[in-house]
Write a protein that holds these residues in place. Structure first.
Motif, PDB file in Angstrom:
ATOM      1  N   HIS A  92      -0.001  -7.618   3.384  1.00 41.81           N
ATOM      2  CA  HIS A  92       1.492  -7.795   3.659  1.00 41.81           C
ATOM      3  C   HIS A  92       2.318  -9.022   3.596  1.00 41.81           C
ATOM      4  O   HIS A  92       3.022  -9.395   3.006  1.00 41.81           O
ATOM      5  CB  HIS A  92       1.933  -7.151   4.983  1.00 41.81           C
ATOM      6  CG  HIS A  92       1.672  -5.521   4.955  1.00 41.81           C
ATOM      7  ND1 HIS A  92       2.382  -4.960   5.788  1.00 41.81           N
ATOM      8  CD2 HIS A  92       0.853  -4.854   4.202  1.00 41.81           C
ATOM      9  CE1 HIS A  92       1.994  -3.442   5.661  1.00 41.81           C
ATOM     10  NE2 HIS A  92       0.995  -3.450   4.698  1.00 41.81           N
ATOM     11  N   HIS A 119       0.819  -1.204  -0.155  1.00 41.01           N
ATOM     12  CA  HIS A 119      -0.201   0.153   0.054  1.00 41.01           C
ATOM     13  C   HIS A 119       0.879   1.119  -0.171  1.00 41.01           C
ATOM     14  O   HIS A 119       1.997   1.184   0.585  1.00 41.01           O
ATOM     15  CB  HIS A 119      -0.867  -0.054   1.110  1.00 41.01           C
ATOM     16  CG  HIS A 119      -1.662  -1.104   1.571  1.00 41.01           C
ATOM     17  ND1 HIS A 119      -1.174  -2.155   2.679  1.00 41.01           N
ATOM     18  CD2 HIS A 119      -2.658  -1.901   0.927  1.00 41.01           C
ATOM     19  CE1 HIS A 119      -2.158  -3.166   2.456  1.00 41.01           C
ATOM     20  NE2 HIS A 119      -2.767  -2.967   1.601  1.00 41.01           N
ATOM     21  N   TRP A 154       3.539  -3.150  10.814  1.00 39.23           N
ATOM     22  CA  TRP A 154       2.546  -3.370  11.829  1.00 39.23           C
ATOM     23  C   TRP A 154       3.128  -4.401  12.784  1.00 39.23           C
ATOM     24  O   TRP A 154       2.384  -4.267  13.998  1.00 39.23           O
ATOM     25  CB  TRP A 154       1.226  -3.778  11.157  1.00 39.23           C
ATOM     26  CG  TRP A 154       0.768  -2.874  10.330  1.00 39.23           C
ATOM     27  CD1 TRP A 154       0.576  -2.948   9.027  1.00 39.23           C
ATOM     28  CD2 TRP A 154       0.018  -1.564  10.643  1.00 39.23           C
ATOM     29  NE1 TRP A 154      -0.254  -1.859   8.450  1.00 39.23           N
ATOM     30  CE2 TRP A 154      -0.341  -1.011   9.479  1.00 39.23           C
ATOM     31  CE3 TRP A 154       0.082  -0.907  11.993  1.00 39.23           C
ATOM     32  CZ2 TRP A 154      -1.014   0.129   9.471  1.00 39.23           C
ATOM     33  CZ3 TRP A 154      -0.643   0.319  11.764  1.00 39.23           C
ATOM     34  CH2 TRP A 154      -1.031   0.824  10.613  1.00 39.23           C
ATOM     35  N   ASP A 198       3.355   2.158   3.333  1.00 44.90           N
ATOM     36  CA  ASP A 198       4.194   1.121   3.922  1.00 44.90           C
ATOM     37  C   ASP A 198       5.673   1.553   3.780  1.00 44.90           C
ATOM     38  O   ASP A 198       6.538   1.117   4.733  1.00 44.90           O
ATOM     39  CB  ASP A 198       3.902  -0.153   3.157  1.00 44.90           C
ATOM     40  CG  ASP A 198       2.511  -0.671   3.632  1.00 44.90           C
ATOM     41  OD1 ASP A 198       2.055  -0.337   4.597  1.00 44.90           O
ATOM     42  OD2 ASP A 198       1.925  -1.162   2.732  1.00 44.90           O
TER      43      ASP A 198
HETATM   44 ZN    ZN Z   1       0.319  -1.748   4.071  1.00 44.68          ZN
END
Ligand code: ZN
Length: 243
Positions: free
Chosen positions: A141, A28, A164, A31
């Motif tokens: 991901h 995305h 994340w 990122d």
């Molecule tokens: Zn992402």
């Protein structure tokens, strides 16, 4: 913030040791800025050839917005992505975008995606690929790891970055001992440029106000990413699989 299993600080990553061209792969838009903005600054400052590949349109962050329906949101997020990368020293002509559907990466035909990634990489065959860690806690991901990994040559170094994992990852999501070589990269003086790259993603920072359930990057997560260090897990290429 580092998991308890990472109590011993990994050694610092020297960007001069990474062979080019270096490709950063982002499922995305944002990122790459959050996960490796400081390393990208260091690489481009050194004159390294850095390219960026965007997998999805990022168009699923505000599905209920009337002001930003998916095509408009996707177009804007592509613009934000290129603006953020420019802050990190990556020019627009070294960017490629596949336009796959945000939130649906795992549903694509792996062969088609591998071929599309391979066509993008052909512009400058990578010496190093930066891609999200295989167990970074987001379905796209995780899907990206397999889809893109299949297109990376066994000669290229592959370093996984984290987006994340520190906030959302469980203990089993971190690399097991001997699964990967960990590296850290201090943000240091690159903080302001990394912050500018993240700030380019206005759609993820409150610009869109007509979808209360839409996505917004949590300030604490952004601060943690800006404070660093950035973490990288280097993995050996998987054993050869017959496609
Ligand atoms: Zn992402």
């Amino acid at each position: 913030m580092v998991s308890q299993t990472w109590a011993t600080a990994p050694p610092p990553l020297d960007p001069r040791t990474l062979p080019g061209p270096v490709w950063v792969v982002a499922p995305h838009p944002d990122d790459e800025a959050l996960g490796c903005g400081a390393l990208l600054c260091a690489l481009t400052d050194l004159g390294q050839e850095v390219w960026a590949l965007l997998l999805t349109d990022g168009g699923f962050s505000h599905p209920a917005s009337r002001a930003y329906p998916r095509p408009r949101l996707g177009e804007l997020r592509l613009h934000e992505w290129r603006s953020g990368l420019a802050q990190l020293g990556v020019p627009p002509d070294r960017t490629r975008a596949l336009g796959l559907l945000d939130g649906a990466l795992s549903g694509y035909d792996p062969v088609e995606v591998r071929e599309a990634v391979g066509r993008a990489f052909a512009a400058a065959p990578p010496g190093t690929v930066l891609m999200p860690w295989s167990r970074d806690p987001h379905p796209d991901h995780r899907a990206a790891w397999k889809l893109v990994g299949a297109a990376v040559s066994s000669e290229a170094r592959r370093l996984a970055y984290t987006v994340w994992l520190p906030e959302r990852g469980g203990p089993a999501d971190w690399p097991a001992p001997n699964e990967a070589t960990p590296w850290r990269f201090a943000v240091g003086a690159a903080r302001s440029r990394k912050a500018a790259a993240v700030a380019a993603h206005a759609t993820q920072l409150g610009l869109i106000t007509d979808d209360p359930a839409g996505f917004t990057l949590a300030p604490g997560m952004v601060e943690r990413a800006l404070d660093g260090p950035e973490l990288y897990f280097e993995v050996l290429p998987p054993t050869k699989e017959i496609p």
